[in-house]
Design a protein around this motif. Structure first.
Motif, PDB file in Angstrom:
ATOM      1  N   SER A  20      -3.396   3.613 -12.867  1.00  0.00           N
ATOM      2  CA  SER A  20      -3.794   2.250 -12.509  1.00  0.00           C
ATOM      3  C   SER A  20      -3.338   1.964 -11.087  1.00  0.00           C
ATOM      4  O   SER A  20      -2.237   2.347 -10.685  1.00  0.00           O
ATOM      5  CB  SER A  20      -3.202   1.226 -13.475  1.00  0.00           C
ATOM      6  N   LEU A  21      -4.208   1.282 -10.322  1.00  0.00           N
ATOM      7  CA  LEU A  21      -3.947   1.012  -8.908  1.00  0.00           C
ATOM      8  C   LEU A  21      -4.151  -0.463  -8.600  1.00  0.00           C
ATOM      9  O   LEU A  21      -5.179  -1.033  -8.970  1.00  0.00           O
ATOM     10  CB  LEU A  21      -4.901   1.813  -8.014  1.00  0.00           C
ATOM     11  N   ALA A  22      -3.205  -1.063  -7.906  1.00  0.00           N
ATOM     12  CA  ALA A  22      -3.425  -2.375  -7.300  1.00  0.00           C
ATOM     13  C   ALA A  22      -3.756  -2.124  -5.837  1.00  0.00           C
ATOM     14  O   ALA A  22      -2.996  -1.455  -5.136  1.00  0.00           O
ATOM     15  CB  ALA A  22      -2.180  -3.248  -7.424  1.00  0.00           C
ATOM     16  N   VAL A  23      -4.892  -2.639  -5.384  1.00  0.00           N
ATOM     17  CA  VAL A  23      -5.371  -2.318  -4.040  1.00  0.00           C
ATOM     18  C   VAL A  23      -5.576  -3.600  -3.249  1.00  0.00           C
ATOM     19  O   VAL A  23      -6.267  -4.526  -3.698  1.00  0.00           O
ATOM     20  CB  VAL A  23      -6.687  -1.509  -4.102  1.00  0.00           C
ATOM     21  N   GLY A  24      -4.985  -3.667  -2.072  1.00  0.00           N
ATOM     22  CA  GLY A  24      -5.116  -4.836  -1.225  1.00  0.00           C
ATOM     23  C   GLY A  24      -6.476  -4.913  -0.569  1.00  0.00           C
ATOM     24  O   GLY A  24      -7.280  -3.974  -0.615  1.00  0.00           O
ATOM     25  N   ASP A 172       0.533   1.368 -11.893  1.00  0.00           N
ATOM     26  CA  ASP A 172       1.291   2.580 -11.576  1.00  0.00           C
ATOM     27  C   ASP A 172       1.516   2.710 -10.066  1.00  0.00           C
ATOM     28  O   ASP A 172       2.616   3.039  -9.623  1.00  0.00           O
ATOM     29  CB  ASP A 172       0.533   3.821 -12.080  1.00  0.00           C
ATOM     30  N   TYR A 173       0.462   2.458  -9.305  1.00  0.00           N
ATOM     31  CA  TYR A 173       0.537   2.606  -7.849  1.00  0.00           C
ATOM     32  C   TYR A 173      -0.100   1.396  -7.165  1.00  0.00           C
ATOM     33  O   TYR A 173      -0.938   0.704  -7.748  1.00  0.00           O
ATOM     34  CB  TYR A 173      -0.201   3.869  -7.388  1.00  0.00           C
ATOM     35  N   GLY A 174       0.310   1.165  -5.920  1.00  0.00           N
ATOM     36  CA  GLY A 174      -0.303   0.138  -5.088  1.00  0.00           C
ATOM     37  C   GLY A 174      -0.676   0.734  -3.739  1.00  0.00           C
ATOM     38  O   GLY A 174       0.094   1.522  -3.173  1.00  0.00           O
ATOM     39  N   LEU A 175      -1.859   0.375  -3.237  1.00  0.00           N
ATOM     40  CA  LEU A 175      -2.311   0.822  -1.924  1.00  0.00           C
ATOM     41  C   LEU A 175      -2.522  -0.405  -1.050  1.00  0.00           C
ATOM     42  O   LEU A 175      -3.278  -1.304  -1.415  1.00  0.00           O
ATOM     43  CB  LEU A 175      -3.627   1.610  -2.044  1.00  0.00           C
ATOM     44  N   VAL A 176      -1.851  -0.457   0.103  1.00  0.00           N
ATOM     45  CA  VAL A 176      -1.960  -1.621   0.973  1.00  0.00           C
ATOM     46  C   VAL A 176      -2.151  -1.179   2.420  1.00  0.00           C
ATOM     47  O   VAL A 176      -1.819  -0.053   2.798  1.00  0.00           O
ATOM     48  CB  VAL A 176      -0.720  -2.542   0.858  1.00  0.00           C
ATOM     49  N   ARG A 177      -2.665  -2.108   3.220  1.00  0.00           N
ATOM     50  CA  ARG A 177      -2.895  -1.866   4.658  1.00  0.00           C
ATOM     51  C   ARG A 177      -2.163  -2.944   5.446  1.00  0.00           C
ATOM     52  O   ARG A 177      -2.371  -4.143   5.224  1.00  0.00           O
ATOM     53  CB  ARG A 177      -4.389  -1.915   4.957  1.00  0.00           C
TER      54      ARG A 177
END
Length: 266
Positions: A20-24, A172-177
């Protein structure tokens, strides 16, 4: 304490299939496109994505979606992504639509350890009553619907009404910029790119940030830190070419008023 990673590929290498990913990001603003493309190149699939929307056709999360790598999406709207709509209505992807403010608060709550909260948004609608299509069958019928949520009355400042219980989101993971990050993981976001990025970073157990500029610890003042390094596990510095790839989602123009010089030129 140095959380920098040499490449985006290395940063996402341990993300497994089904994660599972939280993405900005919001539309094309503040999207961690380099990390998304590294994830696409890694070949992982069956991903569950939590993001305001699922990118646009052929860019952002739309790249993972178009490659068939996403199994489920929690988002506030489908937007103008035709492939997202096609996959949802065709039963290829499961979608949990959530009011935008509620989605933001569910991510924030997950980041600060609040398991659930009550909100007036959606009370008395399909959001609380259930029955919203989560997944369609290939023949267009509804295969799975949302369940009813708990309602409870509260009298807030003399306004008695029902509130719906919403559960926090942890991924599980987060991707941010981010525009600027230091080696300890402290991040600063540029203007509207701040959008869902801090929330996505807070809600994840392991957060990976791509940054336009990498600075040494102490360069960012306390008031310039929008996401503290305690939430960030890995930092990837972008190349100048990667940092300047900033497409515009919609270009709108208006007629320029005619001037005396225009008339003389005619």
């Amino acid at each position: 304490m140095d959380k920098t990673v040499a490449s985006a590929a290395e940063a996402v290498a341990d993300i497994p299939a089904g994660a599972s990913l939280a993405v900005g990001g919001f539309g094309l603003s503040g999207v961690p496109i380099v990390l998304i493309r590294a994830l696409l190149a890694s070949g992982v699939d069956r991903l569950e994505v939590v993001s305001n929307n699922c990118g646009v056709d052929g860019w952002g999360l739309g790249e993972l979606l178009g490659a068939g790598r996403i199994r489920r999406v929690i988002a506030s709207y489908i937007g103008e992504n035709k492939e997202f709509a096609r996959q949802y209505l065709g039963g290829e992807v499961e979608v949990e639509l959530t009011p935008q403010g509620t989605l933001a608060e569910r991510l924030r709550a997950g980041g600060v350890g609040i398991p659930a909260f009550y909100t007036a948004t959606g009370a008395g609608t399909a959001v609380s009553e259930g029955g919203m299509p989560l997944r369609y069958a290939a023949d267009g019928t509804v295969a799975l619907t949302s369940l009813p949520k708990e309602l409870r009355p509260f009298d807030v400042f003399g306004d008695a009404r029902e509130y719906v219980l919403e559960q926090a989101i942890r991924t599980d993971y987060g991707l941010v910029r981010a525009a600027v990050g230091d080696r300890h993981g402290n991040l600063r976001f540029e203007k509207s790119t701040r959008n869902f990025n801090p929330l996505a970073g807070m809600a994840a157990r392991i957060t990976i940030a791509e940054v336009d500029e990498l600075v040494e610890p102490g360069v960012l003042g306390p008031d310039d830190v929008h996401l503290p390094g305690i939430y960030v596990d890995r930092v990837v510095q972008l190349t100048p070419d990667q940092a300047t790839e900033l497409p515009i989602e919609k270009t709108t123009v208006r007629p320029r008023p005619r001037t005396t010089q225009d008339e003389e030129t005619d």
